[in-house]
Design an enzyme around this catalytic site. Structure first.
Site, PDB file in Angstrom:
ATOM      1  N   GLY A 114       0.826  -1.187   0.000  1.00 49.31           N
ATOM      2  CA  GLY A 114       0.000   0.000   0.000  1.00 49.31           C
ATOM      3  C   GLY A 114       0.869   1.249   0.000  1.00 49.31           C
ATOM      4  O   GLY A 114       2.035   1.213   0.395  1.00 49.31           O
ATOM      5  N   CYS A 115       0.307   2.350  -0.452  1.00 49.84           N
ATOM      6  CA  CYS A 115       1.107   3.578  -0.582  1.00 49.84           C
ATOM      7  C   CYS A 115       1.568   4.091   0.784  1.00 49.84           C
ATOM      8  O   CYS A 115       2.757   4.340   0.993  1.00 49.84           O
ATOM      9  CB  CYS A 115       0.331   4.641  -1.342  1.00 49.84           C
ATOM     10  SG  CYS A 115      -1.331   4.984  -0.715  1.00 49.84           S
ATOM     11  N   TYR A 116       0.642   4.263   1.723  1.00 45.81           N
ATOM     12  CA  TYR A 116       1.026   4.711   3.059  1.00 45.81           C
ATOM     13  C   TYR A 116       1.964   3.694   3.713  1.00 45.81           C
ATOM     14  O   TYR A 116       2.941   4.057   4.370  1.00 45.81           O
ATOM     15  CB  TYR A 116      -0.199   4.870   3.948  1.00 45.81           C
ATOM     16  CG  TYR A 116      -1.127   5.996   3.610  1.00 45.81           C
ATOM     17  CD1 TYR A 116      -0.738   7.333   3.758  1.00 45.81           C
ATOM     18  CD2 TYR A 116      -2.432   5.745   3.180  1.00 45.81           C
ATOM     19  CE1 TYR A 116      -1.613   8.374   3.477  1.00 45.81           C
ATOM     20  CE2 TYR A 116      -3.304   6.778   2.905  1.00 45.81           C
ATOM     21  CZ  TYR A 116      -2.898   8.088   3.045  1.00 45.81           C
ATOM     22  OH  TYR A 116      -3.768   9.113   2.771  1.00 45.81           O
TER      23      TYR A 116
END
Length: 312
Positions: A114-116
């Protein structure tokens, strides 16, 4: 030898950016379905099983369905950009710097981070592994992202309602990135994660505040900085950033696409407090760039081939 790639979900933000990174590259030949055929289950099944590599840019349930359409005998290797398989047994977590480039290179099933999560894990996992920070501390993570990470509906909302200055969400503390953040960092306590969206198309800042003096067994900010620099030494993609001379950081709305991630350790003068900060492009190392990095390794290529890596 040219490898065939099918992007299932090619018209979404992540799929479009992956295709853009692969455009003009002789190493890959894209299998493309027209608008009518990409919605046809038989056409998708055929493409999924014909491809050397399938990249899934789909919602979680659709990603699981796509995997089920693939005949194990086809030899198709999969990169899933959804959340569906990030903590699933039998899937390799697509963070080569952390799990090992050779591990990703030989994997048949890779789940894109995931990006975060990418920023959080990049900062914390090496330090917990090295024993410089404890695994049982209740870490918090504050983060802001450009609105493109929310897909077409959120993009439309931000571009139509110009009065939105900040959008906090996941207020029930059940964000889908938390399980992978905890698992990949080896934490005994799930981090408290506070994400938000700002009116910038792309870009992301992820921060972990550390009350060093209150954390038993925590190392000094200098030791944390040195350890991160050593861990990512030689990486073209994950770099230690230069501390800003004016004492501030900006996330600009005009930010250019980037597949790099820059890490920072800021500290109080006495070293009693620190802020671990990761700056990345939510559509780059946070999504499409990470998928192409894994694809490169799986295809036996330089991991940075075709990526956008601006100088610091």
């Amino acid at each position: 030898m040219t490898a065939t790639v099918f992007i299932d979900g090619a018209v979404g933000t992540t799929g479009l950016e992956i295709a853009d990174r692969l455009a003009g590259r002789a190493e890959f030949d894209l299998i493309v379905l027209d608008d009518e055929r990409r919605k046809d289950a038989d056409a998708r099944r055929e493409a999924l099983n014909e491809a050397d590599f399938a990249i899934l840019c789909l919602p979680d349930d659709a990603a699981r369905e796509a995997v089920a359409l693939i005949d194990p005998a086809s030899g198709t290797r999969v990169i899933d950009a959804s959340t569906a398989h990030r903590v699933a047994t039998g899937w390799t977590y697509g963070f080569p710097e952390l799990v090992g480039r050779a591990v990703v290179a030989k994997a048949d099933r890779v789940s894109n981070p995931g990006c975060y999560s990418t920023g959080f894990i990049a900062l914390l996992a090496p330090l917990v592994r090295a024993g410089l920070l404890p695994a049982d501390w209740p870490y918090t993570c504050n983060a802001v992202s450009g609105y493109s990470g929310g897909g077409k509906s959120l993009i439309a909302r931000f571009e139509q309602d110009l009065d939105i200055a900040w959008r906090g969400y996941a207020l029930g503390l059940g964000h889908k990135h938390v399980p992978e953040m905890q698992a990949q960092c080896g934490l005994s306590v799930a981090p408290l994660f506070a994400p938000a969206v700002v009116p910038a198309h792309r870009g992301m800042v992820v921060e972990i505040p550390l009350p060093i003096s209150a954390i038993a067994g925590a190392s000094s900010p200098d030791a944390l900085r040195d350890a991160l620099a050593a861990f990512y030494d030689g990486s073209k993609i994950v770099r230690m950033g230069r501390d800003p001379e004016d004492g501030e950081m900006l996330l600009r709305g005009s930010r250019e696409p980037s597949d790099a991630m820059d890490l920072f350790v800021f500290a109080s003068t006495d070293g009693s407090q620190a802020r671990l900060v990761a700056v990345l492009d939510n559509l780059g190392k946070g999504a499409s760039g990470a998928a192409v990095q894994s694809l490169n390794l799986m295809a036996g290529l330089d991991e940075a081939a075709g990526l956008r890596l601006p100088n610091l």
